[in-house]
Motif scaffolding. Structure first.
Motif, PDB file in Angstrom:
ATOM      1  N   ALA A 136      -5.846  -2.450  -7.919  1.00 35.01           N
ATOM      2  CA  ALA A 136      -4.610  -2.081  -8.461  1.00 35.01           C
ATOM      3  C   ALA A 136      -3.438  -2.287  -7.508  1.00 35.01           C
ATOM      4  N   ASN A 137      -3.663  -2.926  -6.212  1.00 30.58           N
ATOM      5  CA  ASN A 137      -2.413  -3.400  -5.278  1.00 30.58           C
ATOM      6  C   ASN A 137      -2.334  -4.721  -6.140  1.00 30.58           C
ATOM      7  N   ASP A 138      -1.004  -4.855  -6.752  1.00 33.52           N
ATOM      8  CA  ASP A 138      -0.856  -5.943  -7.884  1.00 33.52           C
ATOM      9  C   ASP A 138       0.005  -7.024  -7.326  1.00 33.52           C
ATOM     10  N   TYR A 188       4.510 -12.385   0.010  1.00 36.13           N
ATOM     11  CA  TYR A 188       5.843 -11.731   0.155  1.00 36.13           C
ATOM     12  C   TYR A 188       5.925 -10.500  -0.237  1.00 36.13           C
ATOM     13  N   ASN A 189       6.272  -9.471   0.070  1.00 34.33           N
ATOM     14  CA  ASN A 189       6.344  -8.149  -0.237  1.00 34.33           C
ATOM     15  C   ASN A 189       7.293  -8.097  -1.424  1.00 34.33           C
ATOM     16  N   ALA A 190       7.522  -7.120  -2.243  1.00 35.74           N
ATOM     17  CA  ALA A 190       8.342  -6.700  -3.379  1.00 35.74           C
ATOM     18  C   ALA A 190       9.799  -7.115  -3.063  1.00 35.74           C
ATOM     19  N   MET A 197       0.066 -10.264   6.941  1.00 37.58           N
ATOM     20  CA  MET A 197      -1.210  -9.828   6.520  1.00 37.58           C
ATOM     21  C   MET A 197      -1.260  -8.976   5.419  1.00 37.58           C
ATOM     22  N   CYS A 198      -2.052  -9.261   4.352  1.00 39.09           N
ATOM     23  CA  CYS A 198      -2.387  -8.660   3.356  1.00 39.09           C
ATOM     24  C   CYS A 198      -3.919  -8.776   2.759  1.00 39.09           C
ATOM     25  N   GLY A 199      -4.623  -7.747   2.872  1.00 38.18           N
ATOM     26  CA  GLY A 199      -5.848  -7.745   2.618  1.00 38.18           C
ATOM     27  C   GLY A 199      -6.229  -8.156   1.161  1.00 38.18           C
ATOM     28  N   ASN A 200      -5.459  -7.142   0.197  1.00 39.81           N
ATOM     29  CA  ASN A 200      -5.732  -7.558  -1.203  1.00 39.81           C
ATOM     30  C   ASN A 200      -5.241  -8.900  -1.688  1.00 39.81           C
ATOM     31  N   ALA A 201      -4.032  -9.250  -1.021  1.00 38.50           N
ATOM     32  CA  ALA A 201      -3.351 -10.575  -1.446  1.00 38.50           C
ATOM     33  C   ALA A 201      -4.409 -11.558  -0.975  1.00 38.50           C
ATOM     34  N   GLY A 267      -3.122  -7.135  11.590  1.00 39.07           N
ATOM     35  CA  GLY A 267      -2.492  -8.377  11.134  1.00 39.07           C
ATOM     36  C   GLY A 267      -1.075  -7.949  10.789  1.00 39.07           C
ATOM     37  N   THR A 268      -1.012  -6.694  10.557  1.00 35.67           N
ATOM     38  CA  THR A 268       0.556  -6.176  10.326  1.00 35.67           C
ATOM     39  C   THR A 268       0.504  -4.606  10.894  1.00 35.67           C
ATOM     40  N   ASP A 269       1.574  -4.022  10.898  1.00 37.53           N
ATOM     41  CA  ASP A 269       1.822  -2.656  11.524  1.00 37.53           C
ATOM     42  C   ASP A 269       1.509  -1.543  10.675  1.00 37.53           C
ATOM     43  N   ALA A 301       6.735   0.349   9.926  1.00 33.16           N
ATOM     44  CA  ALA A 301       5.267   0.060   9.686  1.00 33.16           C
ATOM     45  C   ALA A 301       4.831   0.594   8.457  1.00 33.16           C
ATOM     46  N   ASN A 302       3.609   0.270   7.980  1.00 31.77           N
ATOM     47  CA  ASN A 302       2.966   0.831   6.791  1.00 31.77           C
ATOM     48  C   ASN A 302       2.587   2.180   7.178  1.00 31.77           C
ATOM     49  N   VAL A 303       2.569   2.986   6.337  1.00 34.37           N
ATOM     50  CA  VAL A 303       2.280   4.570   6.714  1.00 34.37           C
ATOM     51  C   VAL A 303       0.932   5.151   5.971  1.00 34.37           C
ATOM     52  N   TYR A 319       2.000   4.527   2.210  1.00 34.62           N
ATOM     53  CA  TYR A 319       3.320   3.989   1.811  1.00 34.62           C
ATOM     54  C   TYR A 319       3.347   2.672   2.724  1.00 34.62           C
ATOM     55  N   GLU A 320       3.906   1.634   1.595  1.00 34.24           N
ATOM     56  CA  GLU A 320       3.836   0.273   2.099  1.00 34.24           C
ATOM     57  C   GLU A 320       5.351  -0.128   2.402  1.00 34.24           C
ATOM     58  N   ARG A 321       5.360  -0.595   3.481  1.00 34.39           N
ATOM     59  CA  ARG A 321       6.397  -1.280   4.114  1.00 34.39           C
ATOM     60  C   ARG A 321       6.775  -2.428   3.215  1.00 34.39           C
ATOM     61  N   GLY A 322       8.162  -2.765   2.667  1.00 36.67           N
ATOM     62  CA  GLY A 322       8.326  -4.046   2.060  1.00 36.67           C
ATOM     63  C   GLY A 322       8.215  -3.823   0.680  1.00 36.67           C
ATOM     64  N   SER A 329      -3.713   0.902  -3.552  1.00 34.69           N
ATOM     65  CA  SER A 329      -4.616   0.582  -2.522  1.00 34.69           C
ATOM     66  C   SER A 329      -3.988  -0.384  -1.292  1.00 34.69           C
ATOM     67  N   CYS A 330      -4.459  -0.435  -0.262  1.00 34.93           N
ATOM     68  CA  CYS A 330      -3.955  -1.444   0.627  1.00 34.93           C
ATOM     69  C   CYS A 330      -5.285  -1.808   1.632  1.00 34.93           C
ATOM     70  N   GLY A 331      -5.333  -3.096   1.813  1.00 35.60           N
ATOM     71  CA  GLY A 331      -6.752  -3.510   2.350  1.00 35.60           C
ATOM     72  C   GLY A 331      -6.621  -3.594   3.866  1.00 35.60           C
ATOM     73  N   SER A 332      -5.362  -4.111   4.531  1.00 39.97           N
ATOM     74  CA  SER A 332      -5.134  -3.865   6.038  1.00 39.97           C
ATOM     75  C   SER A 332      -5.071  -2.205   6.265  1.00 39.97           C
ATOM     76  N   GLY A 333      -4.552  -1.560   5.365  1.00 43.68           N
ATOM     77  CA  GLY A 333      -4.264  -0.112   5.525  1.00 43.68           C
ATOM     78  C   GLY A 333      -5.601   0.647   5.649  1.00 43.68           C
TER      79      GLY A 333
HETATM   80  N1  LIG Z   1      -0.997  -4.382   0.917  1.00 45.50           N
HETATM   81  C1  LIG Z   1      -1.590  -5.174   1.933  1.00 45.50           C
HETATM   82  C2  LIG Z   1      -0.722  -4.903   3.007  1.00 45.50           C
HETATM   83  C3  LIG Z   1       0.742  -5.407   2.899  1.00 45.50           C
HETATM   84  C4  LIG Z   1       1.445  -5.284   3.984  1.00 45.50           C
HETATM   85  C5  LIG Z   1       2.801  -5.339   4.010  1.00 45.50           C
HETATM   86  N2  LIG Z   1       3.288  -4.233   3.203  1.00 45.50           N
HETATM   87  C6  LIG Z   1       3.646  -5.390   5.334  1.00 45.50           C
HETATM   88  O1  LIG Z   1       3.337  -5.038   6.253  1.00 45.50           O
HETATM   89  O2  LIG Z   1       4.517  -6.331   5.169  1.00 45.50           O
HETATM   90  C7  LIG Z   1      -3.055  -5.039   2.178  1.00 45.50           C
HETATM   91  O3  LIG Z   1      -3.700  -4.947   0.846  1.00 45.50           O
HETATM   92  O4  LIG Z   1      -3.311  -5.216   3.269  1.00 45.50           O
END
Ligand SMILES: N[C@H](CCC[C@H](N)C(=O)O)C(=O)O
Length: 390
Positions: A136-138, A188-190, A197-201, A267-269, A301-303, A319-322, A329-333
């Motif tokens: 559901a991270n779309d 690219y974020n929304a 880095m985006c694990g789900n992407a 890969g990202t903060d 950062a992502n929180v 909570y995702e930055r961008g 859901s967030c893979g790298s998170g």
């Molecule tokens: N949802 C992503 C992370 C996106 C990170 C992005 N929000 C940023 O730090 O610019 C994941 O599945 O890893």
């Protein structure tokens, strides 16, 4: 001699509340020595609790951190560690980028030729896209995009929930070579910013590469970093690299209580706080405040908020930055959460199930060849529909 004129006494009941309070203060009995001593003791105690107690708490936490750090490799406690970590990551990234073979292949299968062979995204009516989600991270995914395309504004337009297709991000994926199988993936974020880095992407890109080219194992290059990807048994797994980890990176007050956020670069903060009940947190509002915390400026950062819910199981909200919102859901998170939970001793360094808002958990497990440095993120990927953006 004149008689003093006595004013008639007002009965107590007719006094105002203010007068009664004043009277109570004026007529208060003089405290006994015992009472005076106990008041002094109380004042000292509350002073100790408020100031010295805080200091004592910090001293003990620092001592605890020393114990944890004593068990870590020496280099982790050196002040230069953070800088050296960043340096190492930059070097590794550069090295990895260099090892990706973008040169024309001897058999004539140059990247250009490959791109020409694959279905280009541009059709007469517009740009072909797929709506894909990883737990559901779309994302709006564009395969074999136009190389001249500027994506920032288009990402904003495509991802807009009311006026566009609606997504957390835009992913572009280009096949670079088939033997070995390598794809260049960008996210690219929304809000149009680049996600390094985006694990789900990455998982979504791997699934689409399997659909398009029949690939099961491949290398995905995102922001110059190589990620391994495997599509098997209805699951898609990708690797995430771990950079600098900093315990107690920043502090924030939530409902009158101090909350520590640790940070992990995956890969990202990412910053992560361990809480008792993730459902009791307003992840959207509180996450946004922490994302803009001055200690994280200027990039933020992502929180994530995590909760231990059993052996090798965590619950998470991010909570995702961008995206500037809570995502499902967030893979790298999830990887950052596992890194922090492992460091804090909440889970053992084995496979961990991370339960997210989507109700579709991701599993995170250490990479056998690079334990502590890289993790696998696994879970399902779904293509919801395809379309043309006219
Ligand atoms: N949802 C992503 C992370 C996106 C990170 C992005 N929000 C940023 O730090 O610019 C994941 O599945 O890893």
């Amino acid at each position: 001699m004149r008689e003093p004129r006595l004013r008639p006494r007002r009965p107590m009941a007719s006094l105002t509340q203010e007068e009664r309070n004043l009277l109570r203060i004026l007529c208060a009995p003089i405290p006994t020595l015992g009472e005076q001593i106990s008041r002094l003791a109380w004042a000292v105690e509350s002073l100790w609790q408020r100031h010295i107690g805080q200091r004592e708490l910090h001293r003990r936490l620092d001592a605890l951190r020393d114990v944890v750090q004593a068990g870590m490799p020496q280099e982790h406690s050196a002040p230069e560690y953070a800088e050296a970590g960043l340096q190492r990551l930059a070097e590794a990234t550069a090295q990895q980028a260099n090892t990706v073979d973008f040169r024309p292949r001897p058999d004539g299968g140059s990247p250009l030729r490959l791109a020409a062979m694959t279905p280009p995204c541009q059709t007469e009516v517009g740009m072909r896209f797929r709506k894909v989600h990883g737990a559901a991270n779309d994302f709006v995914l564009v395969a074999e995009p136009d190389p001249g395309q500027q994506w920032t504004g288009l990402a904003q337009a495509l991802c807009a929930r009311r006026t566009g297709i609606g997504a957390d991000g835009l992913v572009t994926s280009t096949l670079v070579s088939t033997e070995p199988a390598v794809l260049e993936v960008a996210c690219y974020n929304a809000d149009g910013s680049v996600a390094t880095m985006c694990g789900n992407a990455l998982r979504c890109a791997a699934r689409c590469a399997q659909e398009d080219f029949g690939l099961q194992e491949m290398t995905l290059v995102m922001a110059g970093v190589k990620h391994e990807a495997i599509v098997r048994d209805g699951e898609v797994r990708v690797t995430a690299e771990v950079g600098v980890v900093e315990m107690r990176r920043l502090q924030a007050v939530h409902c009158g209580r101090l909350l520590w956020f640790d940070s992990a670069y995956t890969g990202t903060d990412h910053v992560v706080a361990v809480v008792e009940d993730v459902d009791a947190i307003d992840a959207e509002a509180f996450g946004r405040l922490v994302r803009h915390h001055t200690d994280l400026a200027p990039v933020g950062a992502n929180v994530s908020f995590i909760q231990s819910v059993g052996r090798q199981e965590l619950k998470i909200r991010t909570y995702e930055r961008g995206v500037e919102a809570e995502t499902a859901s967030c893979g790298s998170g999830a990887v950052a959460a596992v890194v922090i939970a492992t460091t804090r001793g909440l889970v053992a360094p084995r496979q961990v199930t991370v339960h997210n808002r989507a109700g579709t958990p991701l599993t995170v497990h250490p990479h056998a060849e690079r334990p502590g440095k890289a993790y696998w993120i696994s879970g399902p990927v779904t293509t919801a529909y395809e379309g043309v953006w006219a």
